[in-house]
Design a protein around this motif. Structure first.
Motif, mmCIF file in Angstrom:
data_model
loop_
_atom_site.group_PDB
_atom_site.id
_atom_site.type_symbol
_atom_site.label_atom_id
_atom_site.label_comp_id
_atom_site.label_asym_id
_atom_site.label_seq_id
_atom_site.Cartn_x
_atom_site.Cartn_y
_atom_site.Cartn_z
ATOM 1 N N LYS A 23 0.824 -1.208 0.000
ATOM 2 C CA LYS A 23 0.000 0.000 0.000
ATOM 3 C C LYS A 23 0.858 1.258 0.000
ATOM 4 N N ILE A 24 1.955 1.234 0.752
ATOM 5 C CA ILE A 24 2.859 2.396 0.765
ATOM 6 C C ILE A 24 3.430 2.634 -0.626
ATOM 7 N N LEU A 25 3.870 1.562 -1.269
ATOM 8 C CA LEU A 25 4.443 1.690 -2.618
ATOM 9 C C LEU A 25 3.409 2.180 -3.621
ATOM 10 N N LEU A 110 8.766 7.245 6.140
ATOM 11 C CA LEU A 110 8.348 7.047 4.750
ATOM 12 C C LEU A 110 9.204 7.807 3.758
ATOM 13 N N ASP A 111 9.721 8.956 4.190
ATOM 14 C CA ASP A 111 10.570 9.744 3.279
ATOM 15 C C ASP A 111 11.848 8.979 2.931
ATOM 16 N N ILE A 117 13.738 3.673 -2.459
ATOM 17 C CA ILE A 117 13.056 3.069 -3.609
ATOM 18 C C ILE A 117 13.381 3.855 -4.884
ATOM 19 N N ARG A 118 13.345 5.188 -4.797
ATOM 20 C CA ARG A 118 13.630 6.024 -5.962
ATOM 21 C C ARG A 118 15.064 5.803 -6.464
#
Length: 364
Positions: A23-25, A110-111, A117-118
């Protein structure tokens, strides 16, 4: 056209962790494929994925075994490990296996998660861009290689045509010279025919046959620039006249020398009056210094001279000339060459005009 969503696979045997991370992704705008173990991850992952998230502790196949399998597939997809264990041993092992980064769970910042991920996605984009660049470069190289090969074919064709034109011009000049003298007309053609017959009987390859044919065609080309009117007079030649005639092999070789494609022919032309015992001219070479092609021309040139009419002597019959070749075998002529020639000349009948394009094409 809409930008493609980045595709991320997450493998974790804990349903709650899978759902939460997925869900976060998705909130960050990614397409997520969740699976419950390493085996399923290995089965599903292909080149369409951009990032893989692996839990370390999974029952069917742990994260370490899974990344090893993924490495073997060669997709070069960045792998991040999800782990709640802070063991340095795990970290070192994962890095050694090619892991891109770690994400601790539960995910609290989350940041930082999004940045990791980025960065992994950017790594994947770089890999794909490099692949495209290499593929484009290889394709460009293939195209240029093909173009170069086509250009080389044209150059080879042009060079071959130029060689043939040069040879035909020289042959025409030599034929014109021979036709002025009743006693030498047809000598070059006969020597060429005998040489080719003998070369084939000796099993020469096509390349050697081409060289032999050219050498036979031009073995007397030096006579083009030497005043040989003396050979038409009756009786023996004077010492000065004989010395003049003996220059024609050297002069012929010098005529051929500027033609870079006839280096071997140049040697044969220069030495077609040498003898096996070293008493020939112009350099007094011995048999071991001469190649088979030169030895062939020495034999067939002498045979034609013996069987051709001269104003100062009668011509020999075939049998007489054969006996003379055998008598001088080992001293003037190479024994093996004489043996093969004398066995084949008896039943020899010319089957080709050796100056035609058809026959030249057979050799080439």
């Amino acid at each position: 056209m809409a930008e493609r969503l980045t595709k991320i696979l997450i493998a974790d045997d804990d349903p709650m962790v899978r759902t939460t991370v997925a869900k976060i992704l998705e909130m960050f705008g990614h397409q997520v494929i969740p699976v419950n173990g390493g085996r399923e991850a290995v089965r599903l992952v292909d080149d369409s994925f951009d990032v893989v998230l692996l839990d370390i502790n999974m029952p069917d196949m742990d994260g370490f075994a899974t990344i090893q399998k993924l490495n073997g597939k060669g997709h070069e997809i960045p792998v991040l490990f999800l782990t709640g264990a802070g063991s340095m041993d795990y970290a070192i092992k994962a890095i050694n296996l090619g892991a891109y980064d770690f994400i601790t769970k539960p995910i609290e910042d989350l940041d930082i998660f999004n940045v990791k991920i980025r960065r992994a996605i950017e790594k994947r984009m770089y890999v794909l861009q490099e692949r495209r660049y290499k593929a484009a470069l290889e394709d460009d190289i293939r195209q240029k290689a093909q173009q170069l090969e086509e250009q080389n074919k044209l150059l080879r064709s042009y060079s071959h045509s130029l060689e043939n034109a040069t040879i035909q011009l020289m042959a025409s000049l030599q034929n014109a010279m021979e036709e002025k003298d009743y006693y030498t007309v047809g000598h070059t053609l006969r020597v060429t025919e005998y040489a080719m017959m003998l070369g084939m009987a000796m099993g020469l390859n096509n390349q050697d046959l081409v060289v032999l044919r050219r050498a036979a065609q031009f073995h007397d080309i030096g006579k083009l620039v030497i005043d040989l009117s003396c050979i038409q007079k009756p009786g023996k030649l004077s010492e000065d006249e004989w010395e003049l005639i003996k220059k024609h092999p050297t002069v012929g070789a010098n005529i051929i020398k500027p033609l870079g494609f006839m280096e071997r022919e140049q040697f044969i032309i220069r030495h077609h009056h040498e003898r096996m015992d070293g008493t020939g001219y112009p350099d007094g070479l011995y048999g071991e210094d001469l190649d088979d092609l030169t030895k062939i021309i020495i034999v067939v040139d002498s045979y034609d001279a013996m069987t051709s009419r001269r104003n100062y002597r009668r011509n020999m019959s075939m049998q007489e000339a054969v006996e003379e070749l055998k008598r001088c075998s080992g001293t003037q002529f190479d024994t093996r060459v004489v043996d093969i020639f004398t066995r084949n000349i008896v039943d020899y009948t010319p089957e080709h005009n050796l100056h035609t394009d058809d026959f030249i094409q057979i050799l080439n």
